[in-house]
Scaffold this motif. Sequence first.
Motif, PDB file in Angstrom:
ATOM      1  N   ARG A   1      -4.996  -0.264  -4.208  1.00 47.15           N
ATOM      2  CA  ARG A   1      -4.308   0.047  -2.954  1.00 47.15           C
ATOM      3  C   ARG A   1      -4.797  -0.872  -1.831  1.00 47.15           C
ATOM      4  NH1 ARG A   1      -5.814   5.934  -3.720  1.00 47.15           N
ATOM      5  NH2 ARG A   1      -5.673   6.249  -1.475  1.00 47.15           N
ATOM      6  N   CYS A   2      -6.114  -1.082  -1.798  1.00 50.02           N
ATOM      7  CA  CYS A   2      -6.672  -1.968  -0.769  1.00 50.02           C
ATOM      8  C   CYS A   2      -6.204  -3.409  -0.973  1.00 50.02           C
ATOM      9  CB  CYS A   2      -8.199  -1.922  -0.788  1.00 50.02           C
ATOM     10  SG  CYS A   2      -8.829  -0.307  -0.348  1.00 50.02           S
TER      11      CYS A   2
ATOM     12  N   GLN B   1      -8.196   2.890  -6.192  1.00 46.89           N
ATOM     13  CA  GLN B   1      -8.429   2.714  -4.750  1.00 46.89           C
ATOM     14  C   GLN B   1      -8.425   1.238  -4.397  1.00 46.89           C
ATOM     15  OE1 GLN B   1     -12.184   4.718  -4.618  1.00 46.89           O
ATOM     16  NE2 GLN B   1     -11.301   6.625  -3.848  1.00 46.89           N
TER      17      GLN B   1
ATOM     18  N   SER C   1      -2.416   6.947  -9.849  1.00 40.83           N
ATOM     19  CA  SER C   1      -2.495   5.686  -9.112  1.00 40.83           C
ATOM     20  C   SER C   1      -1.282   4.807  -9.399  1.00 40.83           C
ATOM     21  CB  SER C   1      -3.758   4.921  -9.487  1.00 40.83           C
ATOM     22  OG  SER C   1      -4.893   5.698  -9.221  1.00 40.83           O
TER      23      SER C   1
ATOM     24  N   ALA D   1       1.525   5.950  -7.362  1.00 33.00           N
ATOM     25  CA  ALA D   1       1.328   5.598  -5.954  1.00 33.00           C
ATOM     26  C   ALA D   1       1.697   4.135  -5.723  1.00 33.00           C
ATOM     27  CB  ALA D   1      -0.118   5.854  -5.544  1.00 33.00           C
ATOM     28  N   VAL D   2       1.235   3.261  -6.642  1.00 30.01           N
ATOM     29  CA  VAL D   2       1.536   1.837  -6.500  1.00 30.01           C
ATOM     30  C   VAL D   2       3.039   1.609  -6.591  1.00 30.01           C
ATOM     31  CG1 VAL D   2       1.314  -0.409  -7.631  1.00 30.01           C
ATOM     32  CG2 VAL D   2      -0.707   1.010  -7.285  1.00 30.01           C
TER      33      VAL D   2
ATOM     34  N   LEU E   1      -0.273   3.651   2.385  1.00 30.31           N
ATOM     35  CA  LEU E   1      -1.074   3.702   1.159  1.00 30.31           C
ATOM     36  C   LEU E   1      -2.121   4.806   1.199  1.00 30.31           C
ATOM     37  CD1 LEU E   1      -1.417  -0.126   0.753  1.00 30.31           C
ATOM     38  CD2 LEU E   1      -0.542   1.374  -1.032  1.00 30.31           C
ATOM     39  N   ASP E   2      -2.110   5.551   2.285  1.00 31.44           N
ATOM     40  CA  ASP E   2      -3.004   6.693   2.402  1.00 31.44           C
ATOM     41  C   ASP E   2      -4.455   6.278   2.154  1.00 31.44           C
ATOM     42  OD1 ASP E   2      -3.704   9.276   2.824  1.00 31.44           O
ATOM     43  OD2 ASP E   2      -3.319   9.924   0.765  1.00 31.44           O
ATOM     44  N   MET E   3      -4.909   5.258   2.865  1.00 31.42           N
ATOM     45  CA  MET E   3      -6.238   4.737   2.553  1.00 31.42           C
ATOM     46  C   MET E   3      -7.219   4.825   3.716  1.00 31.42           C
ATOM     47  SD  MET E   3      -5.138   0.768   2.145  1.00 31.42           S
ATOM     48  CE  MET E   3      -6.699   0.127   2.695  1.00 31.42           C
TER      49      MET E   3
ATOM     50  N   PHE F   1       4.864   2.706  -3.494  1.00 28.47           N
ATOM     51  CA  PHE F   1       4.618   1.779  -2.400  1.00 28.47           C
ATOM     52  C   PHE F   1       5.466   0.518  -2.557  1.00 28.47           C
ATOM     53  CE2 PHE F   1       2.217  -1.877  -0.754  1.00 28.47           C
ATOM     54  CZ  PHE F   1       2.247  -1.556   0.591  1.00 28.47           C
TER      55      PHE F   1
ATOM     56  N   THR G   1      -0.475  -2.692 -12.002  1.00 27.32           N
ATOM     57  CA  THR G   1      -0.808  -1.336 -12.476  1.00 27.32           C
ATOM     58  C   THR G   1      -1.742  -1.375 -13.674  1.00 27.32           C
ATOM     59  OG1 THR G   1       1.172  -1.332 -13.856  1.00 27.32           O
ATOM     60  CG2 THR G   1       1.351  -0.315 -11.684  1.00 27.32           C
TER      61      THR G   1
END
Lengths: 267, 327
Positions: B164-165, B161, B191, B194-195, B144-146, B198, B184
């Motif tokens: 993602r967390c 953000q 974002s 990205a979701v 998740l690149d976090m 993932f 979403t």
Amino acid sequence: MLGDFRLYFRYIGISVRSQMQYRWSFIMMTIGHFLTTGIEFVGIWILFQRFGNIRGWSLAEVALCYGIVNIAFSISDATTRGFDMFHIMVKGGEFDRLLLRPRSTALQVAGQELTMRRIGRLTQGLIVLLWSAHTLGIVWSPAKVALTGAAALGGACLFCGLFVLQATLAFWTVETLEIVNTVTYGGVETAQFPLSIYRPWLRRFFTGVIPLATVSYFPALAILGRGAGSAVPPALQWGAPLAGFAFLLAALQVWKFGVRHYTSTGS
Amino acid sequence: MPQIVVDDLVKTFRVAERQPGLWGAARGLLKRRHRTVEALAGVSFGIETGELVGYIGPNGAGKSTTVKVLAGILVPDSGRCEVLGRVPWRERVANAREIGVVFGQRTQLWWDLPVIESFELLRDIYRVSPQAHLRSRDELVDMLDMEPLLDVPVRQLSLGQRMRCDLAAALLHSPPVLYLDEPTIGLDAVSKLAVRDFVRQLNRERGVTIILTTHDMDDIEALCTRIIVINEGHILSDGTLNDLRARVTTERWLIVDLAEEDGDVADPQATVISREGHRVCLRFDPDEVSAAELIGRITAGHAIRDLFVENPPIEEIIARLYGEQCR
């Protein structure tokens, strides 16, 4: 079980740390809490200045009950903040989040907060208790120390039970029910004095229904050495704190019933 | 046996009716009228291990109620439900350990804590061993690149953000089943992508069974192999996206970009749906006229810059499906 304690202390650690972020606010609130609850004892002191004694109880003897009850209440007041605010949690749908986690709901609610400023009342109760013991010249045998501790803890459990019961009502109605506050805070006021000064019906209520007076008054008889001539049998004087623990266990069963009701109605 | 079994679930709620005005409120104190709402009226489906199912329907259709039953936080009035062989509400705690849940509208994280501390608390809540926790956490942080978000308190995160967390938080204990409720919602385009990436990766590579409820039809189109449509407590349709299309309508859309502006395209076997500048959108039934024939006729009569044929957007399909039921 051990894991539950671990988790509880983790929760509490977070709560305490976040309260300590505002250190001055914490110190001022604690002092404030110490003073406002201390005023109560000043009131009792003035009362005794006027009347000398109440039904054969001196100020120092009453102070022992007062001390035990205030220590007990401050502990419960600090640990049950989550239950006290529980109706807001239900209203906002936050309770669902707790149900999603593989842990007991009571543990998660209790872990919400440990209200540190309650140390104010705790200190105040402790000072009154020690003053009482000093004035009366109580000889502290290990048994008496244990009984005093048990009375305070039993009382704390009892008040915790009352807060749990109050929170449980939120499963049926989102309105706050002040009636439980009447019992809780009224109970604190009542139990500060020896049970024997009250009328029989009130004595029965606080012995049988909500065993509030028993956890402070009966042990106080033994600690004060007034037990011998009393109608209360010694077993009750020494065993009374257990009523507090039993009350909390019963309250937690009612809580479980409430959770079941919540999951079947979803409201 | 399927991993998730839902059989003839029924759930009704009693809702207190509020009466308008001050007088109504006063009367409500004494006597309250209740109305029964049927949130689930006999819902059945089975989901196999590793499926990624879109569970869609308008607001109040019964989506959340179903997810709550599956998560063990709501007991149905009747019907059977099993997740990994367990009845969720009878074994709430055991069930909770095997599932992950993300609500897009509401965070599962602790508002004031840095993300990493929320994760550590979850480790203790789910009783994950420190080694397993670290392995799972590092993998999720990477996917998740976090990494840069870990020390930030949750309240300071942007919505994207935070989502993602939240996804990571729901998966730390490596559950085989995941419920995503509008993951979403309110996210910006980047974002969202990205979701979606993932979720796809999670399903394809780790074989996590996922139930996704959403209003975003792009999510559905991008992710789901199977779609269950629910409305007013009934399942309207259950199948692949193509099944759904075939059931509701076979029509295709022809989009034409004309060379001249305000050109008029008309054909007896197609209907113009919209006209905007150079672009004209026509609807036709492939059983009646083939795309080739239609394109041939139109290109013969007009100067065309570009044209393409596509399926009606899924919103359109769903809207028609709901409409069909109302009739």
